[in-house]
Design a protein around this motif. Structure first.
Motif, PDB file in Angstrom:
ATOM      1  N   CYS A  96     -13.841  34.499 -29.340  1.00 46.98           N
ATOM      2  CA  CYS A  96     -12.533  33.944 -29.669  1.00 46.98           C
ATOM      3  C   CYS A  96     -11.704  35.043 -30.320  1.00 46.98           C
ATOM      4  N   LYS A 120      -9.541  34.859 -32.455  1.00 46.02           N
ATOM      5  CA  LYS A 120      -9.344  34.597 -33.876  1.00 46.02           C
ATOM      6  C   LYS A 120     -10.656  34.548 -34.657  1.00 46.02           C
ATOM      7  N   CYS A 121     -11.641  33.838 -34.086  1.00 48.97           N
ATOM      8  CA  CYS A 121     -12.885  33.603 -34.836  1.00 48.97           C
ATOM      9  C   CYS A 121     -13.994  34.597 -34.505  1.00 48.97           C
ATOM     10  N   CYS A 135     -12.276  27.793 -27.899  1.00 47.53           N
ATOM     11  CA  CYS A 135     -13.146  28.135 -29.019  1.00 47.53           C
ATOM     12  C   CYS A 135     -13.648  26.857 -29.683  1.00 47.53           C
ATOM     13  N   CYS A 142     -11.887  26.804 -33.422  1.00 55.53           N
ATOM     14  CA  CYS A 142     -10.459  26.613 -33.656  1.00 55.53           C
ATOM     15  C   CYS A 142      -9.748  25.945 -32.491  1.00 55.53           C
TER      16      CYS A 142
HETATM   17 ZN    ZN Z   1     -11.547  30.604 -32.473  1.00 55.71          ZN
END
Ligand code: ZN
Ligand code: ANZ
Length: 838
Positions: free
Chosen positions: A445, A447-448, A487, A490
């Motif tokens: 991901c 972001k993660c 994801c 998120c």
């Molecule tokens: Zn994520």
């Protein structure tokens, strides 16, 4: 007419076994279990003679152990992921799945045609989502506790197969699959921390002593490669720009530290770039390092490789002598081992010696043989034997083994170093850039970061609808339906991992899955696994001595620590069978010496093929395929058939093996019956211990053949005595029972022909009567004109005429009598026969 028609007989009994479920087993805590397993095949298309040999050995063990009263688990399955399926897909335009399942169908038919006693209900194929879902779960468990991790590192890369290879899959610098040159490439990959178990993997080899071949234990030990020594810090003469002040080495010979005269770094050592930053040698060093980096690990460690290197222009200081040591980059130092830096002790290490001679570097002797001196100038090679320390400060005069401990203490006290243990074993790279494998269950991901697939989303299915690429590259990265996901943390758009597991992942736990192969909600039923495992007898090729066996041992320990199983070692006993060779070399397509099992089965029947594979050599030895050999096996089975169905057919009854007879019954019969009975019991005894103790199937078969020969040789005499029918029938019953693990179909058929209603498959091994083995024979020596010419065993109460006849026909005696006239024969009963001839 009752001619032997193997195909008909074999199909009949295969059908009966299948209908009756003769080889189905259930866990039964009241009965002792025995788990025999042959290494499962890769479904490459058709079975070959190597398989036939492997599985015939396993089947004898399975059938024999059943006869000994064990509850026997004997399963079969398919190691079904892997590259040949993809290569076939490219070549023939079929889907790897279709190719694989078609091959499985063909090979299953072939195995069934051989009459192996598998519990087919437990069959498994590793490419089935119902199988790999569980290993995806294992991987998540491993991730959770740091046993699986991701790392960027230089990897063995095969340009042809488009994938990384484990070190074990690189053979002399080439890919084990395609034989092309392997290059080094920096890649982010998933690893399993097998090194966390290095010590246990090493220590537990002790538990396998006696059960595993010594050479396999040695190979495992060497592969783990534990070295005990010390790390020693060598201060840099000038700290580097980034503030590094010393180089740390790993040495198993800290006793030689007073003799370290220069420093050797691996080409990949991170300090190299800094050390040469302002050096005039910069370009030379960089060029040399680039050349070395592309060399293969194996080549770099070969003893006979030409030692080469370059001076970096920088120096470090020997912490115990204060000597100034030039720092070199040398081709024989590996970055993946120890610290990638070696203190060079040219007087006591041969590689360093050669290197120092070549580049004119200083040498210093610090160990000498007891009461001798060594002179640097006269050294022609490094002195590597034990000895006494010289020129080594306060340690001078000390025995070098003792000095190892004392110097380690000293280094630790002065904060110049520390004791250290190093392993040759590396963590296991399980990522493969291939399509036909189990997807690694993680998501990337933006972001993660790296996010494990939630357990509830397993399995991550390998998509069927993909466009195979002609260059062999995995189509997964270009399969949007697979790659694009969200994801789990998120909910944003994210990418799936497109690497799949190394296929050794699947083969590292399949043996435990057979215990509860159809369990869907979890990999193992703890009770089933608890009952059946570990495998009592594992059978397979020596080529798996390191990889597969080490990974399986590791998996069992990891799964144990995750609470799945409760044992430490997967395979209590290991048998490595030899190769099948023909005309002196291993059967292979390229040699053109392949014998197709199907052709042989058509021509001779499965029993003959099995019998030959077991008879021609003991299991560990190579088996030399020969046409006369298989002809011989076929002739023997035909003879057995004729014996039972023709020669003795009128007198055979449904007697059991090794029936009990009273002395009175036996003495009422001619001596040949007593002798037959002795041989019958000897067969049960000898064949039993040959199989049980040594897996010597060949000698067990030979013993049965001798008994059959004896029956044939005495057919007339036996038939003449109807009162002896039961004795003859018992002997035939024993022969059939003893041969039934090897040639099960014909034995079942003849057993039935004797009038038995039950199947041999459920019968016990014949219990011999030790008293029946006692012979009433004496040895009689034979002289010709006073010279010893031979010996014979005869019954103690044999008639004089019989003894004379036997003595004269003894081969060596007969030879000495040819061309001579016999003048007189003196028989001293129970002792001697003297022939006077001239
Ligand atoms: Zn994520
Ligand atoms: C000094 C020394 C003196 C060594 C001597 C040997 C003999 P094993 O038993 O295989 O663990 N070494 C350490 N790291 C290395 C690397 N990355 N590449 C190449 N060689 C390396 O051997 C450990 C020994 O191998 C170490 O002990 C080191 O050389 C070398 F008379 O240190 B020795």
């Amino acid at each position: 007419m009752n001619t032997y028609a193997p195909e008909e007989v074999e199909r009949k009994w295969q059908r009966i076994w299948e209908e009756k479920g003769s080889f189905h087993v259930e866990a039964d805590p009241k009965r002792p279990k025995y788990y025999v397993l042959e290494m499962f095949p890769y479904p490459s298309g058709r079975i070959h003679m190597g398989h036939v040999r492997n599985y015939s050995i396993g089947d004898v063990v399975a059938r024999f152990k059943r006869m000994e009263g064990y509850n026997v688990l004997h399963p079969m399955g398919w190691d079904a992921f892997g590259m040949p399926a993809e290569n076939a897909a490219i070549k023939h335009g079929v889907h790897p799945a279709a190719w694989t399942f078609e091959n499985i169908d063909t090979m299953r038919v072939q195995l069934k045609r051989l009459g192996y006693s598998y519990d087919w209900r437990r069959e498994l194929a590793t490419c089935h989502p119902g199988y790999y879902v569980h290993e995806q779960k294992f991987f998540l468990d491993f991730l959770k506790r740091g046993l699986a991790y991701r790392k960027k590192s230089p990897q063995n890369w095969c340009e042809t197969c488009h994938t990384v290879l484990a070190n074990e899959q690189v053979i002399e610098g080439c890919c084990w699959r395609c034989d092309n040159k392997v290059v080094q490439k920096d890649l982010e990959q998933w690893f399993l921390r097998i090194t966390a178990y290095a010590d246990e993997l090493l220590d537990d080899l002790k538990k396998l002593e006696g059960g595993w071949p010594e050479r396999v234990l040695t190979m495992q030990r060497n592969w783990i490669g534990k070295s005990v020594g010390a790390q020693i810090d060598f201060p840099l003469e000038r700290p580097t720009a980034s503030g590094v002040t010393s180089i740390t080495v790993f040495s198993t010979r800290q006793d030689t530290v007073f003799g370290a005269t220069f420093m050797s770094l691996a080409a990949e050592h991170p300090l190299v770039a800094e050390l040469i930053a302002d050096s005039p040698e910069k370009d030379t060093v960089l060029a040399f390092a680039a050349k070395v980096r592309d060399m293969d690990r194996i080549v770099r460690t070969a003893e006979d490789m030409e030692k080469e290197g370059v001076f970096t222009g920088a120096y470090c200081i020997n912490p115990v002598t204060g000597a100034r040591m030039p720092i070199h980059v040398a081709n024989f130092v590996l970055m993946g081992y120890g610290t990638g830096a070696v203190m060079a002790v040219p007087a006591h290490d041969q590689r360093d010696f050669e290197y120092a001679k070549k580049y004119g570097l200083p040498m210093k002797v610090v160990i000498t043989p007891k009461d001798e001196t060594l002179d640097v100038a006269s050294l022609t090679e490094a002195y590597t034997d034990p000895g006494v320390l010289v020129d080594s400060g306060e340690f001078t005069g000390m025995d070098n083994e003792a000095a190892k401990e004392r110097i380690a203490d000293f280094l630790e006290a002065k904060d110049m170093g520390r004791r250290s243990v190093n392993y040759r074993l590396r963590d296991w790279n399980v990522s493969r850039q291939r399509y036909w494998g189990a997807p690694i269950p993680v998501i990337y991901c933006p972001k993660c970061g790296v996010v494990p697939v939630p357990e509830s989303d397993l399995p991550v299915l390998l998509p069927r609808e993909v466009k195979t690429r002609p260059d062999g590259r995995s189509p997964l990265p270009e399969t949007p339906d697979f790659v694009n996901t969200t994801c789990p943390v998120c909910g944003e758009a994210a990418r799936r991992e497109t690497d799949t597991f190394d296929t050794f992942f699947e083969s590292s736990w399949y043996f435990a899955r057979y215990a509860s192969a159809r369990q869907t909600d979890r990999p193992f039923d703890p009770e089933e696994v608890g009952y059946w495992l570990p495998v009592d007898q594992y059978i397979g090729g020596i080529e798996h001595a390191i990889l597969h066996l080490l990974y399986s041992r590791f998996f069992v320990k990891a799964l144990r620590d995750d609470g799945y199983v409760a044992f430490d070692e997967p395979f209590t006993n290991l048998l490595t069978q030899g190769m099948v060779i023909k005309d002196g070399s291993k059967m292979s397509k390229s040699k053109g010496n392949v014998v197709d099992p199907d052709v042989m089965i058509k021509r001779y029947g499965a029993d003959t093929v099995r019998l030959f594979a077991l008879f021609a050599a003991p299991p560990e030895k190579d088996l030399d395929w020969s046409d006369t050999g298989i002809d011989g096996a076929a002739r023997f089975l035909s003879r057995l058939w004729r014996l039972v169905r023709d020669e003795l057919s009128g007198m055979l009854t449904a007697a059991l093996p090794c029936e009990a007879f009273s002395d009175a019954d036996l003495t009422a019969l001619p001596p040949v019956f007593k002798e037959l009975r002795r041989r019958e019991h000897l067969l049960a005894h000898k064949a039993g211990s040959d199989i049980r103790e040594r897996f010597q199937f060949n000698t067990a078969i030979a013993a049965a053949m001798e008994t059959v020969n004896f029956l044939f040789a005495n057919v007339e005499a036996l038939r003449r005595e109807p009162k002896g029918a039961r004795v003859v029938s018992s002997a035939v019953a024993t022969v059939l029972t003893v041969l039934s693990p090897m040639a099960p179909h014909i034995c079942e058929e003849l057993w039935e022909a004797m009038g038995h209603a039950d199947s041999l498959a459920g019968r016990p091994w014949p219990a011999h009567d030790p008293k029946a083995l006692l012979t009433d024979e004496v040895e009689v020596v034979i002289q010709v004109n006073g010279k010893l010419r031979g010996k014979i065993d005869v019954a103690r109460d044999a008639a004089r005429d019989d003894v004379e006849r036997l003595a004269l026909s003894e081969p060596n005696v007969a030879r000495h009598l040819t061309g001579k006239t016999i003048r007189k024969v003196v028989v001293i009963p129970g002792k001697l026969v003297n022939v006077v001839a001239g």
